[in-house]
Design a protein around this motif. Structure first.
Motif, PDB file in Angstrom:
ATOM      1  N   GLY A 134       0.824  -1.209   0.000  1.00 13.86           N
ATOM      2  CA  GLY A 134       0.000   0.000   0.000  1.00 13.86           C
ATOM      3  C   GLY A 134       0.854   1.253   0.000  1.00 13.86           C
ATOM      4  O   GLY A 134       0.563   2.222  -0.696  1.00 13.86           O
ATOM      5  N   ILE A 135       1.926   1.233   0.790  1.00 20.00           N
ATOM      6  CA  ILE A 135       2.838   2.381   0.824  1.00 20.00           C
ATOM      7  C   ILE A 135       3.525   2.542  -0.525  1.00 20.00           C
ATOM      8  O   ILE A 135       3.674   3.650  -1.026  1.00 20.00           O
ATOM      9  N   GLU A 136       3.922   1.403  -1.118  1.00 20.15           N
ATOM     10  CA  GLU A 136       4.576   1.484  -2.428  1.00 20.15           C
ATOM     11  C   GLU A 136       3.653   2.153  -3.453  1.00 20.15           C
ATOM     12  O   GLU A 136       4.108   2.885  -4.319  1.00 20.15           O
ATOM     13  N   TRP A 137       2.374   1.884  -3.322  1.00 25.10           N
ATOM     14  CA  TRP A 137       1.399   2.488  -4.238  1.00 25.10           C
ATOM     15  C   TRP A 137       0.988   3.879  -3.782  1.00 25.10           C
ATOM     16  O   TRP A 137       0.186   4.544  -4.440  1.00 25.10           O
ATOM     17  N   GLY A 138       1.453   4.288  -2.637  1.00 23.22           N
ATOM     18  CA  GLY A 138       1.154   5.630  -2.146  1.00 23.22           C
ATOM     19  C   GLY A 138      -0.299   5.831  -1.769  1.00 23.22           C
ATOM     20  O   GLY A 138      -0.823   6.931  -1.915  1.00 23.22           O
ATOM     21  N   ILE A 139      -0.953   4.786  -1.258  1.00 29.98           N
ATOM     22  CA  ILE A 139      -2.370   4.948  -0.936  1.00 29.98           C
ATOM     23  C   ILE A 139      -2.532   5.618   0.427  1.00 29.98           C
ATOM     24  O   ILE A 139      -1.668   5.537   1.292  1.00 29.98           O
ATOM     25  N   SER A 140      -3.647   6.318   0.584  1.00 28.87           N
ATOM     26  CA  SER A 140      -3.918   6.958   1.864  1.00 28.87           C
ATOM     27  C   SER A 140      -5.019   6.227   2.606  1.00 28.87           C
ATOM     28  O   SER A 140      -5.286   6.505   3.760  1.00 28.87           O
ATOM     29  N   GLY A 141      -5.682   5.312   1.944  1.00 26.99           N
ATOM     30  CA  GLY A 141      -6.745   4.551   2.593  1.00 26.99           C
ATOM     31  C   GLY A 141      -7.321   3.573   1.598  1.00 26.99           C
ATOM     32  O   GLY A 141      -6.816   3.450   0.483  1.00 26.99           O
ATOM     33  N   VAL A 142      -8.344   2.862   2.009  1.00 25.79           N
ATOM     34  CA  VAL A 142      -9.038   1.981   1.084  1.00 25.79           C
ATOM     35  C   VAL A 142     -10.466   2.477   0.942  1.00 25.79           C
ATOM     36  O   VAL A 142     -11.011   3.030   1.888  1.00 25.79           O
ATOM     37  N   PRO A 143     -11.131   2.262  -0.177  1.00 20.47           N
ATOM     38  CA  PRO A 143     -10.557   1.690  -1.392  1.00 20.47           C
ATOM     39  C   PRO A 143      -9.843   2.728  -2.240  1.00 20.47           C
ATOM     40  O   PRO A 143     -10.158   3.899  -2.173  1.00 20.47           O
ATOM     41  N   GLU A 144      -8.888   2.258  -3.000  1.00 25.09           N
ATOM     42  CA  GLU A 144      -8.296   3.068  -4.062  1.00 25.09           C
ATOM     43  C   GLU A 144      -8.169   2.171  -5.283  1.00 25.09           C
ATOM     44  O   GLU A 144      -7.968   0.968  -5.151  1.00 25.09           O
ATOM     45  N   THR A 145      -8.335   2.769  -6.447  1.00 23.79           N
ATOM     46  CA  THR A 145      -8.347   1.970  -7.662  1.00 23.79           C
ATOM     47  C   THR A 145      -7.439   2.619  -8.704  1.00 23.79           C
ATOM     48  O   THR A 145      -7.502   3.831  -8.903  1.00 23.79           O
ATOM     49  N   PHE A 146      -6.591   1.806  -9.281  1.00 22.43           N
ATOM     50  CA  PHE A 146      -5.653   2.294 -10.289  1.00 22.43           C
ATOM     51  C   PHE A 146      -5.947   1.635 -11.634  1.00 22.43           C
ATOM     52  O   PHE A 146      -6.485   0.527 -11.683  1.00 22.43           O
ATOM     53  N   ILE A 147      -5.561   2.338 -12.695  1.00 27.78           N
ATOM     54  CA  ILE A 147      -5.596   1.728 -14.026  1.00 27.78           C
ATOM     55  C   ILE A 147      -4.160   1.689 -14.531  1.00 27.78           C
ATOM     56  O   ILE A 147      -3.458   2.712 -14.491  1.00 27.78           O
ATOM     57  N   VAL A 148      -3.729   0.492 -14.939  1.00 24.83           N
ATOM     58  CA  VAL A 148      -2.340   0.308 -15.352  1.00 24.83           C
ATOM     59  C   VAL A 148      -2.308  -0.125 -16.816  1.00 24.83           C
ATOM     60  O   VAL A 148      -3.037  -1.028 -17.229  1.00 24.83           O
ATOM     61  N   ALA A 149      -1.464   0.536 -17.596  1.00 28.49           N
ATOM     62  CA  ALA A 149      -1.316   0.240 -19.022  1.00 28.49           C
ATOM     63  C   ALA A 149      -0.574  -1.083 -19.203  1.00 28.49           C
ATOM     64  O   ALA A 149       0.110  -1.540 -18.284  1.00 28.49           O
ATOM     65  N   PRO A 150      -0.698  -1.680 -20.396  1.00 25.96           N
ATOM     66  CA  PRO A 150      -0.047  -2.985 -20.635  1.00 25.96           C
ATOM     67  C   PRO A 150       1.469  -2.954 -20.429  1.00 25.96           C
ATOM     68  O   PRO A 150       2.078  -3.994 -20.185  1.00 25.96           O
TER      69      PRO A 150
END
Lengths: 187, 158
Positions: A134-150
């Motif tokens: 979660g820290i690596e993704w820099g989240i501050s809480g849940v839920p969080e949703t990311f979109i990642v390119a191929p």
């Protein structure tokens, strides 16, 4: 010296402009700009959720998919995640999106029960017991949703549950953009 | 009474020593722990944004405190630890914003305001009409003399 008479008006206009900006209902003062956007996804390697018949998640899984993938950070203790789960499920079942999960600081048995109850449309779920991913993704809480390119570039981040027409529309638009996204030539 | 005050004093001084940092987080090495505290005070909690992670009870703040200590134990310098967190959470995680293009106005504003107010002060002082009285013309002087001249009826005032 005549212009000095306009100084109070000028000051009022500047301060008023600032107030106008501050009072804008569309502005979210809690929004934290993400450093991840347009950056490669962070390195992480998560084990599978114990007791769940589903592989874990690591950075390599985000790369080389046919289209953009959705990475959703969720937990069974997170109430808004319940509402969001239906939205994500419909994105998978009706639009064929690929959904990966990061099960954030959750007891595996709780996560299994939660998924059994609500259904599991994730393709992979990594168990982030320590919250370090979660820290690596820099989240501050849940839920969080990311979109990642191929190619593993993080294209979009949504903080909070993707629930409600506005949020779903915003997220869908981000997905469309992600589908059209092309890596910059030469990089 | 004396005893009561002493007890109260000791109690209050103990109370002030309670922080969000939990005992299981504290490093055995006091020097390193002191560095961790120092770093924690410079990092903003991303959930409760006007609190540093040293005083925040939020879950993410605790994770970041543990991370800071872990990096220190791994041999990072204070600056390296801060850079590590900053790489993940951006400039937002720093309690004092770095000076760059986006924050230039923020840093320059106090100095600009001081300059503006000094300028305004100088202009106002210069524009103020001179306080020196212009003096009386002949007619006024004569009138004043007449008023001040002791009259015979007023003799008792002298």
């Amino acid at each position: 010296m005549r212009w000095l008479a306009f100084a109070p008006l000028l000051i009022a206009a500047v301060i008023g402009g600032f107030f106008l900006w501050g009072l804008d209902p569309d502005r979210d003062p809690n929004a934290i700009p993400s450093v991840l956007i347009s950056q490669p996804a962070p390195a992480f390697d998560l084990e599978a959720v114990a007791g769940l018949d589903m592989p874990g998640l690591e950075r390599a899984d985000l790369v080389g998919n046919e289209g953009p993938v959705i990475v959703n950070v969720f937990a069974s203790w997170c109430v808004p995640c319940r509402a969001e789960h239906a939205v994500l499920t419909s994105l998978v079942e009706q639009e064929g999106q690929t959904l990966f999960g990061i099960n954030y600081k959750d007891k595996p048995e709780d996560a299994v029960r939660w998924l059994n109850e609500l259904g599991n449309s994730y393709a992979r779920i990594g168990s982030d017991l320590s919250g370090r991913a979660g820290i690596e993704w820099g989240i501050s809480g849940v839920p969080e949703t990311f979109i990642v390119a191929p190619d593993g570039t993080v294209l979009y981040r949504y903080v909070g549950p993707v629930v409600g027409d506005d949020a779903v529309q915003t997220f869908r638009a981000a997905l469309r953009d992600a589908e059209d996204w092309q890596p910059e030539a030469g990089t | 009474m004396r005893r009561f005050i002493a007890t109260l004093f000791v109690g209050l001084s103990l109370a002030s020593a309670t922080f969000a940092v939990e005992p299981d987080e504290i490093l055995p090495d006091p020097v390193m722990e002191e560095r961790a505290r120092e770093i924690s005070k410079q990092l903003r909690c991303v959930v409760c944004q006007n609190q540093d992670i040293d005083s925040s009870n939020a879950g993410v703040a605790r994770d970041l405190r543990l991370l800071v200590r872990e990096r220190l134990v791994a041999g990072d310098s204070n600056a390296e630890v801060i850079a590590y967190v900053r790489a993940r959470y951006g400039d937002y995680v720093l309690m004092s914003p770095p000076l760059n293009g986006a924050t230039f106005a923020l840093w320059a504003a106090p100095f600009v305001l001081v300059l503006l107010s000094v300028g305004a002060f100088v202009i106002v002082v210069r524009r103020r009409p001179s306080q020196q009285p212009a003096g009386l013309d002949e007619v006024e002087q004569a009138e004043l003399d007449a008023l001040l001249a002791p009259t015979k009826q007023d003799g008792n005032t002298s």
